[in-house]
Design an enzyme around this catalytic site. Structure first.
Site, short mmCIF file in Angstrom:
data_model
loop_
_atom_site.label_atom_id
_atom_site.label_comp_id
_atom_site.label_asym_id
_atom_site.label_seq_id
_atom_site.Cartn_x
_atom_site.Cartn_y
_atom_site.Cartn_z
CG ASP A 36 56.42 42.72 47.12
OD1 ASP A 36 57.03 42.35 46.10
OD2 ASP A 36 55.20 42.59 47.27
CG ASP A 179 53.85 40.87 41.82
OD1 ASP A 179 52.76 41.16 42.32
OD2 ASP A 179 54.93 41.07 42.41
#
Length: 228
Positions: A36, A179
């Site tokens: 991320d 996610d």
């Protein structure tokens, strides 16, 4: 039956001993790591910086699956291309030029994906789905992983099923990544609904108190339940 890809979220590993965490994933046969990249504006979190990702690239051959959460997609896309990552996902919600960004990524040889926040309709991909390798569906509001009380949105399964139907209806092979709270409890229904790429964090592969090996076996068992 479509292969289910495991994408360990490196921000849930031991960030102080990052190289050791990566080696542990490698030793357990994991081939991809989910990274991320958050700019602090898109959501209030900044787990890993560009220089850290550059160093990570030097210590492993694992595929880098980068998820950009930023208000300036083009800058981070170019930085990730320069590092040499295998896949780049950016958010539709912060993209003025979705088509241009997809082309930038694909021209570099990386796989291109678009992420959608929970409340964003899959219809925004009507004209770009054919050119995408993957769609990432956020099942919680991105960047707030520390809010342990936050559950997956109630329409998560419907959204996955709708996307799967759309992909099948166009005879595409686009991957569906999920996610957010992808836990041992939710994995069976996520797989059943059509998800084939699981971003694994603190409620699955990185459950504290267990080894990666133990958690990985639990994840594989949960996947089997969903495929039964």
């Amino acid at each position: 039956m479509k292969k289910i890809t495991l994408s360990p979220s490196i921000m849930c590993a031991d960030l102080v001993n990052l190289e050791q965490s990566i080696k542990e994933l490698e030793q357990n046969g994991l081939e991809k790591v989910h990274i991320d990249v958050i700019d602090g504006k898109f959501s209030p979190s900044m787990p890993l910086g560009i220089e850290t990702i550059k160093r990570m690239r030097e210590v492993t051959d694992m595929d880098f699956d980068v998820h950009i959460m930023s208000t300036n997609n083009e800058y981070f896309i170019e930085e990730m291309i320069n590092i040499g990552v295998q896949g780049i996902t950016f958010h539709y919600e912060t993209s003025l030029h979705t088509d241009r960004y997809i082309n930038l990524i694909k021209e570099s040889g990386a796989k291109a994906a678009v992420a959608l926040n929970p409340a964003t309709s899959i219809s925004v991909l009507d004209y770009t789905l054919e050119s995408l390798d993957m769609v990432c569906l956020m099942l919680i509001n991105p960047g707030f992983a520390t809010n342990k009380g936050e559950k997956q949105v109630p329409y998560a399964m419907k959204k996955i099923k709708d996307l799967k139907e759309t992909i099948a209806g166009r005879s595409l092979h686009t991957s569906i990544q999920v996610d957010g709270r992808v836990s041992l409890t939710t994995i069976p229904e996520l797989v059943k609904a059509g998800a084939d790429d699981l971003v694994l964090g603190s409620t699955s592969l990185f459950i504290k108190g267990n080894s990666i090996e133990q958690n990985q076996q639990s994840v594989l068992d949960a996947i089997k339940k969903g495929q039964a």
